[in-house]
Design a protein around this motif. Structure first.
Motif, short mmCIF file in Angstrom:
data_model
loop_
_atom_site.label_atom_id
_atom_site.label_comp_id
_atom_site.label_asym_id
_atom_site.label_seq_id
_atom_site.Cartn_x
_atom_site.Cartn_y
_atom_site.Cartn_z
N LYS A 84 0.86 -1.16 -0.06
CA LYS A 84 0.10 -0.04 0.03
C LYS A 84 0.80 1.31 -0.11
O LYS A 84 0.59 2.25 -0.83
CB LYS A 84 -1.04 0.05 1.03
CG LYS A 84 -2.03 1.11 1.16
CD LYS A 84 -2.89 1.22 2.46
CE LYS A 84 -3.71 2.32 2.50
NZ LYS A 84 -2.99 3.57 2.49
N ILE A 85 1.89 1.30 0.89
CA ILE A 85 2.96 2.34 0.75
C ILE A 85 3.44 2.40 -0.54
O ILE A 85 3.73 3.65 -1.22
CB ILE A 85 3.84 2.23 1.97
CG1 ILE A 85 3.34 2.33 3.39
CG2 ILE A 85 5.25 3.39 1.60
CD1 ILE A 85 4.42 2.03 4.49
N ARG A 127 3.20 5.64 -3.17
CA ARG A 127 4.26 6.70 -3.42
C ARG A 127 4.31 6.50 -5.19
O ARG A 127 5.27 6.81 -5.66
CB ARG A 127 5.40 6.25 -2.90
CG ARG A 127 5.42 6.63 -1.34
CD ARG A 127 5.26 7.88 -1.07
NE ARG A 127 5.16 8.35 0.50
CZ ARG A 127 4.94 9.49 0.82
NH1 ARG A 127 4.80 10.47 -0.04
NH2 ARG A 127 4.87 9.66 2.14
N GLY A 128 3.84 5.74 -5.84
CA GLY A 128 3.60 5.50 -7.03
C GLY A 128 4.72 4.69 -7.75
O GLY A 128 5.10 4.43 -9.05
N TYR A 129 5.13 3.47 -7.00
CA TYR A 129 6.08 2.65 -7.41
C TYR A 129 5.47 1.37 -7.89
O TYR A 129 6.00 0.70 -8.80
CB TYR A 129 7.05 2.14 -6.29
CG TYR A 129 8.10 3.11 -6.14
CD1 TYR A 129 9.59 3.02 -6.73
CD2 TYR A 129 7.91 4.42 -5.34
CE1 TYR A 129 10.23 4.02 -6.41
CE2 TYR A 129 8.79 5.19 -5.12
CZ TYR A 129 10.09 5.25 -5.71
OH TYR A 129 11.07 5.92 -5.52
N ILE A 130 3.86 1.01 -7.66
CA ILE A 130 3.53 0.04 -8.35
C ILE A 130 1.98 0.59 -8.66
O ILE A 130 1.72 1.57 -8.17
CB ILE A 130 3.18 -1.16 -7.30
CG1 ILE A 130 2.51 -0.88 -6.06
CG2 ILE A 130 4.48 -1.84 -7.41
CD1 ILE A 130 2.18 -2.15 -5.35
N LYS A 131 1.60 -0.07 -9.86
CA LYS A 131 0.03 0.73 -10.12
C LYS A 131 -0.99 0.45 -9.17
O LYS A 131 -1.50 1.07 -8.76
CB LYS A 131 -0.26 -0.01 -11.59
CG LYS A 131 0.37 0.54 -12.59
CD LYS A 131 0.00 -0.13 -13.89
CE LYS A 131 0.95 0.46 -15.30
NZ LYS A 131 0.53 -0.39 -16.29
N ASP A 132 -1.38 -1.10 -8.92
CA ASP A 132 -2.21 -1.47 -8.10
C ASP A 132 -1.75 -3.02 -7.57
O ASP A 132 -1.33 -3.64 -8.22
CB ASP A 132 -3.52 -1.51 -8.78
CG ASP A 132 -4.58 -1.64 -7.61
OD1 ASP A 132 -4.30 -1.36 -6.70
OD2 ASP A 132 -5.96 -2.11 -8.55
N PHE A 133 -2.40 -3.48 -6.50
CA PHE A 133 -2.39 -4.80 -6.18
C PHE A 133 -3.65 -5.40 -5.65
O PHE A 133 -4.48 -4.61 -4.96
CB PHE A 133 -1.35 -5.08 -5.05
CG PHE A 133 -1.67 -4.34 -3.74
CD1 PHE A 133 -2.33 -5.10 -2.51
CD2 PHE A 133 -1.45 -2.87 -3.63
CE1 PHE A 133 -2.57 -4.67 -1.48
CE2 PHE A 133 -1.61 -2.32 -2.36
CZ PHE A 133 -2.08 -3.09 -1.14
N VAL A 187 0.20 -8.19 -8.12
CA VAL A 187 0.80 -6.87 -8.36
C VAL A 187 0.88 -6.36 -9.66
O VAL A 187 1.59 -7.12 -10.33
CB VAL A 187 2.14 -6.54 -7.56
CG1 VAL A 187 2.59 -5.45 -7.52
CG2 VAL A 187 2.10 -7.18 -6.07
N GLU A 188 0.28 -5.23 -10.15
CA GLU A 188 0.49 -4.71 -11.30
C GLU A 188 1.70 -3.62 -11.23
O GLU A 188 1.81 -2.57 -10.38
CB GLU A 188 -0.50 -3.78 -11.92
CG GLU A 188 -1.84 -4.67 -12.12
CD GLU A 188 -3.20 -3.63 -12.27
OE1 GLU A 188 -3.02 -2.77 -13.09
OE2 GLU A 188 -4.27 -4.25 -12.01
N LEU A 189 2.73 -3.80 -12.10
CA LEU A 189 4.12 -3.16 -12.14
C LEU A 189 4.10 -1.74 -13.00
O LEU A 189 3.60 -1.97 -13.96
CB LEU A 189 5.11 -3.94 -12.33
CG LEU A 189 5.10 -5.25 -11.45
CD1 LEU A 189 6.23 -6.32 -12.19
CD2 LEU A 189 5.49 -4.80 -10.01
N HIS A 190 4.73 -1.07 -12.55
CA HIS A 190 4.98 0.20 -13.39
C HIS A 190 6.34 0.07 -14.17
O HIS A 190 6.49 0.61 -15.21
CB HIS A 190 5.12 1.54 -12.36
CG HIS A 190 3.97 2.31 -12.46
ND1 HIS A 190 3.33 2.87 -13.49
CD2 HIS A 190 3.49 2.80 -11.16
CE1 HIS A 190 2.29 3.58 -12.98
NE2 HIS A 190 2.40 3.57 -11.79
N GLY A 191 7.17 -0.54 -13.51
CA GLY A 191 8.57 -0.47 -13.91
C GLY A 191 9.53 0.57 -13.42
O GLY A 191 10.62 1.01 -13.90
#
Length: 129
Positions: free
Chosen positions: A38-39, A43-49, A62-66
């Motif tokens: 959630k943190i 903070r914008g490091y992952i999209k969603d979980f 977990v959906e990843l941003h890269g």
């Protein structure tokens, strides 16, 4: 035992990021892992979980941003006072611009900025950048 599960999950996320995958599946799960994610999401490091079946073994997708370069959970217990949080962050993270240290406090699981704002020390759980 819980910190080892968290560390394995975070290593799975880093490996999926390095391979360029869009999602990572984490199993088994814990409440601490969900708070850590959630943190990372705030903070914008992952999209969603998404958590599936939390009362049994469970699974988190977990959906990843890269954006994640590295994230780790400390498997040993390390207490930290509020006044020492900034020094610890500078020592552990490779840059001053980004990255967060996650701390367990009496107020819950917080990143280092929120812990300083609330004047709460605790135990270092891990970090990500």
């Amino acid at each position: 035992m819980g910190r080892r599960i968290l560390n394995d999950a975070l290593r799975t996320i880093v490996n999926a990021e390095k391979r360029g995958k869009a999602t990572a599946n984490l199993q088994p799960i814990s409440g601490v892992m969900a708070s850590f994610l959630k943190i990372m999401k705030d903070r914008g490091y992952i999209k969603d979980f998404q958590v599936s079946d939390p009362h049994r073994v469970g699974k988190i997708t977990v959906e990843l941003h890269g954006r994640i370069k590295d994230c780790r959970a400390l498997t040993y217990r390390q207490d930290i006072k509020t006044k020492d949080i900034e020094d610890y962050r500078i020592r552990m993270l490779p840059t001053h611009q980004w990255g967060y240290v996650v701390i367990t406090t009496p107020s819950g699981i917080l990143d280092h900025e929120e812990a300083i704002r609330q004047n709460a020390g605790g135990q270092v759980l891990g970090y990500f950048y």
